[in-house]
Design a protein around this motif. Structure first.
Motif, mmCIF file in Angstrom:
data_model
loop_
_atom_site.group_PDB
_atom_site.id
_atom_site.type_symbol
_atom_site.label_atom_id
_atom_site.label_comp_id
_atom_site.label_asym_id
_atom_site.label_seq_id
_atom_site.Cartn_x
_atom_site.Cartn_y
_atom_site.Cartn_z
ATOM 1 N N PHE A 175 0.832 -1.206 0.000
ATOM 2 C CA PHE A 175 0.000 0.000 0.000
ATOM 3 C C PHE A 175 0.867 1.257 0.000
ATOM 4 N N ILE A 176 1.921 1.261 0.816
ATOM 5 C CA ILE A 176 2.797 2.433 0.879
ATOM 6 C C ILE A 176 3.481 2.666 -0.468
ATOM 7 N N ASP A 177 3.941 1.582 -1.109
ATOM 8 C CA ASP A 177 4.532 1.724 -2.445
ATOM 9 C C ASP A 177 3.514 2.315 -3.418
ATOM 10 N N TYR A 178 2.278 1.843 -3.298
ATOM 11 C CA TYR A 178 1.198 2.319 -4.173
ATOM 12 C C TYR A 178 0.945 3.809 -3.938
ATOM 13 N N ILE A 179 0.835 4.224 -2.676
ATOM 14 C CA ILE A 179 0.585 5.619 -2.339
ATOM 15 C C ILE A 179 1.742 6.505 -2.810
ATOM 16 N N ASN A 180 2.970 6.033 -2.597
ATOM 17 C CA ASN A 180 4.131 6.811 -3.031
ATOM 18 C C ASN A 180 4.120 7.016 -4.545
ATOM 19 N N ILE A 232 -8.748 4.846 -3.787
ATOM 20 C CA ILE A 232 -8.095 4.059 -2.742
ATOM 21 C C ILE A 232 -9.024 2.955 -2.247
ATOM 22 N N ALA A 233 -10.324 3.273 -2.111
ATOM 23 C CA ALA A 233 -11.292 2.263 -1.673
ATOM 24 C C ALA A 233 -11.373 1.121 -2.667
ATOM 25 N N GLN A 234 -11.349 1.452 -3.951
ATOM 26 C CA GLN A 234 -11.389 0.413 -4.986
ATOM 27 C C GLN A 234 -10.133 -0.452 -4.927
ATOM 28 N N PHE A 235 -8.981 0.186 -4.711
ATOM 29 C CA PHE A 235 -7.719 -0.557 -4.672
ATOM 30 C C PHE A 235 -7.667 -1.495 -3.473
ATOM 31 N N PHE A 282 17.520 -12.565 -14.467
ATOM 32 C CA PHE A 282 17.213 -11.944 -13.171
ATOM 33 C C PHE A 282 15.711 -11.972 -12.894
ATOM 34 N N ILE A 283 14.913 -11.588 -13.884
ATOM 35 C CA ILE A 283 13.457 -11.570 -13.712
ATOM 36 C C ILE A 283 12.925 -12.982 -13.473
ATOM 37 N N VAL A 284 13.421 -13.960 -14.221
ATOM 38 C CA VAL A 284 12.988 -15.352 -14.038
ATOM 39 C C VAL A 284 13.250 -15.809 -12.606
ATOM 40 N N ASN A 285 14.472 -15.589 -12.128
ATOM 41 C CA ASN A 285 14.856 -16.086 -10.805
ATOM 42 C C ASN A 285 14.150 -15.353 -9.664
ATOM 43 N N MET A 286 13.600 -14.185 -9.954
ATOM 44 C CA MET A 286 12.857 -13.441 -8.930
ATOM 45 C C MET A 286 11.606 -14.200 -8.481
ATOM 46 N N PHE A 287 11.168 -15.175 -9.264
ATOM 47 C CA PHE A 287 9.981 -15.944 -8.908
ATOM 48 C C PHE A 287 10.293 -17.079 -7.925
ATOM 49 N N GLU A 288 11.539 -17.228 -7.544
ATOM 50 C CA GLU A 288 11.917 -18.285 -6.611
ATOM 51 C C GLU A 288 11.249 -18.093 -5.255
ATOM 52 N N ASN A 289 11.165 -16.853 -4.795
ATOM 53 C CA ASN A 289 10.587 -16.562 -3.486
ATOM 54 C C ASN A 289 9.262 -15.827 -3.641
ATOM 55 N N LEU A 290 8.340 -16.122 -2.740
ATOM 56 C CA LEU A 290 7.017 -15.504 -2.816
ATOM 57 C C LEU A 290 7.105 -13.990 -2.734
ATOM 58 N N SER A 291 7.914 -13.474 -1.816
ATOM 59 C CA SER A 291 7.976 -12.027 -1.602
ATOM 60 C C SER A 291 8.543 -11.293 -2.811
ATOM 61 N N SER A 292 9.610 -11.808 -3.402
ATOM 62 C CA SER A 292 10.201 -11.132 -4.557
ATOM 63 C C SER A 292 9.317 -11.255 -5.793
ATOM 64 N N SER A 293 8.598 -12.366 -5.922
ATOM 65 C CA SER A 293 7.681 -12.499 -7.060
ATOM 66 C C SER A 293 6.525 -11.514 -6.918
ATOM 67 N N GLU A 294 6.074 -11.279 -5.671
ATOM 68 C CA GLU A 294 5.028 -10.277 -5.449
ATOM 69 C C GLU A 294 5.556 -8.883 -5.787
ATOM 70 N N TRP A 295 6.821 -8.624 -5.507
ATOM 71 C CA TRP A 295 7.434 -7.336 -5.821
ATOM 72 C C TRP A 295 7.357 -7.045 -7.320
ATOM 73 N N LEU A 296 7.534 -8.072 -8.135
ATOM 74 C CA LEU A 296 7.434 -7.899 -9.584
ATOM 75 C C LEU A 296 6.035 -7.492 -10.014
ATOM 76 N N MET A 297 5.039 -7.755 -9.165
ATOM 77 C CA MET A 297 3.640 -7.505 -9.513
ATOM 78 C C MET A 297 3.132 -6.162 -8.994
ATOM 79 N N TYR A 298 3.975 -5.388 -8.303
ATOM 80 C CA TYR A 298 3.521 -4.117 -7.731
ATOM 81 C C TYR A 298 2.969 -3.209 -8.831
ATOM 82 N N ILE A 299 1.884 -2.498 -8.517
ATOM 83 C CA ILE A 299 1.227 -1.644 -9.509
ATOM 84 C C ILE A 299 1.471 -0.157 -9.264
#
Length: 525
Positions: free
Chosen positions: A81-86, A112-115, A385-402
């Motif tokens: 959420f903070i990344d999104y707001i920033n 924000i309510a929709q997000f 680098f992008i492929v290997n980012m999917f190894e961990n749940l947290s880093s794969s979620e980072w790739l999905m930030y909007i």
């Protein structure tokens, strides 16, 4: 996954005067001049001509809200959420974008309510500008409301804006947000531990009662134990620290189980040797680094070769990486070796802590955004680098930030960059890049992307099918296509039928591909 309550604070800027005076002034009754804020994660967020602000709930000069409306619950992590707001504060919701009648605090609350929970704020609040525009006072009333809007700003903010920020002001704000984030995590952890202890107590008591009702012997660990003063009824005889350690171990096992249960990503663990890549990079940049950059190189050695945690990397580490990636005075191989090292680092459990250093400058994703402009060997290293980012749940979620930011006069985000890298790699003429492109798209499909991303990736897949891919690549792509049909059940089937080729034209490639084609054919009927 823990959830947080999302509330809408509704204020009347006129403090009741609008309802009384509006019939006389504009010939119709307006119940209030509405100002709204979203309250979540223990903070109040709102928008005005000053941009996005946050404060402790009810701490603005407006005092108590007229009404508090619960919109729902959100499972969006606070860090996301903070990344999104920033991102919003630097783009569509910057102070310069404020428009009293068309882009105001209520429009912000709606977004924000929709997000957060897919809910809308009340329609009568969003319709207020039309009431104003259709009034007989023309521009006079908006000017008045504009003055009222300023009263929503926290006093401390007005004072802050009246003087220049100190050089460390932004860093201090960032540190405060980080402390708040960690406090929230700690509170959530305490809550989880408390719930798990209570759950274990209930199970233990249930088992004890069952044995007693059956006339059986009760094991010692299920017998009633005299409690010391201050102990809660049913608490275990073991000290709290032991219980917490047990629960932490249980949580680790659950996390590992969750990791095993998820769709396994395609990653490349044995492709590179960390020491060889580091030594090669060191040889290329030896004598070209400042004293501070040399320290960063030493930190990198400790992190990658010494296999230490991310604690070894200082706050300015990614500035050093940015220099290696964006300094065109350095040879191409420097960027290749740097990305190769990052691809190995992506396999480490704590890489997300390194990635979170990049929330402001977007060093890594700005470089990835340029995939179509960098050398082919750089493209291959970046895709790895992008492929290997999917190894961990947290880093794969980072790739999905909007959360969006502006780069080269274009709006972008982590998910847009990841999608761009996937499409470019898949449609490349380079076999190694194509290979990694199929892996990225396969991994994205396992994450269940948004509709628009599914459509864009589907178009790339259909174009790629014309190259007659090998069995492994075809399997990955058919598997992804099956997922995209589920995500976008209208657009993706239409694309397949309009553009082609018909998935059934690949029948006979292998048994597992045939199974995927059959599943896809059923969904396309």
């Amino acid at each position: 996954m823990s959830s947080s309550t999302v509330e809408l604070y509704i204020y009347d800027l006129s403090r009741g005067m609008a309802a009384t005076l509006s019939p006389m002034i504009i010939g119709k009754k307006i119940d209030g001049i509405w100002h709204t804020a979203i309250v979540v994660y223990g903070r109040e967020y709102f928008f005005g001509s000053h941009g996005i602000s946050s404060c402790n709930p009810r701490s603005t000069p407006l005092g108590e809200p007229l009404r508090v409306l619960k919109l729902g619950e959100t499972q969006v992590p606070y860090s996301v959420f903070i990344d999104y707001i920033n991102g919003l504060s630097d783009s569509t919701w910057a102070g310069s974008a404020y428009s009293l009648l068309h882009h105001n605090c209520n429009n912000f609350s709606e977004e924000i309510a929709q997000f957060l929970c897919g809910c809308s704020i009340p329609k009568y609040i969003l319709d207020l500008p039309n009431e104003v525009l259709n009034s007989s006072l023309g521009p006079a009333l908006p000017l008045l409301i504009g003055q009222l809007e300023k009263s929503a700003r926290p006093v401390s903010e007005e004072q802050t804006r009246s003087r220049e920020h100190s050089p460390d002001f932004e860093q201090l704000n960032s540190q405060i947000e980080e402390v708040r984030y960690r406090s929230l995590l700690l509170e959530e952890r305490r809550k989880t531990i408390k719930e798990k202890l209570a759950k274990k107590d209930r199970k233990k008591e249930k088992k004890r009662k069952k044995l007693l009702s059956q006339g059986g012997a009760v094991p010692v660990d299920l017998e009633d134990v005299p409690m010391a003063d201050g102990e809660v009824n049913g608490a275990e005889s073991r000290v709290p620290s032991d219980q917490v350690l047990d629960l932490e171990e249980e949580e680790r096992r659950e996390e590992e189980e969750k990791k095993r249960a998820r769709e396994p990503p395609i990653v490349y663990k044995e492709l590179l040797d960390a020491k060889a890549e580091f030594d090669a990079l060191l040889g290329l940049i030896d004598g070209k680094l400042s004293e501070e950059e040399q320290r960063s190189m030493e930190e990198l050695q400790v992190y990658m070769i010494g296999d230490e945690g991310s604690w070894a990397l200082s706050d300015g580490f990614l500035n050093f990486i940015g220099r290696l990636l964006h300094d065109k005075g350095l040879p191409v191989e420097v960027r290749v070796r740097t990305m190769n090292i990052l691809a190995i680092a992506a396999l480490k459990d704590d890489v997300i802590l390194v990635l979170h250093q990049d929330r402001k400058d977007h060093v890594l994703m700005n470089y990835a955004f340029e995939i179509d402009r960098i050398a082919p060997e750089e493209q291959e290293a970046l895709a790895l680098f992008i492929v290997n980012m999917f190894e961990n749940l947290s880093s794969s979620e980072w790739l999905m930030y909007i959360s969006e930011w502006t780069y080269n006069n274009q709006q972008t985000s982590n998910i847009r960059v990841t999608t761009k890298v996937a499409v470019h790699s898949l449609l490349s003429d380079l076999p190694a890049l194509q290979e990694r492109g199929t892996a990225i798209i396969h991994n994205l499909a396992c994450k269940e992307v948004f509709d628009d991303v599914a459509v864009e990736l589907t178009m790339a897949l259909l174009q790629y099918f014309s190259t007659k891919p090998n069995e492994e690549h075809l399997f990955r792509c058919m598997k992804a296509l099956n997922k995209f049909v589920q995500i976008s059940s209208q657009e993706v089937p239409q694309l397949i039928q309009m553009i082609g080729p018909d998935p059934r034209s690949f029948k006979g490639t292998s048994e597992r591909v045939d199974q995927l084609i059959e599943q896809l054919s059923i969904k396309l009927r």
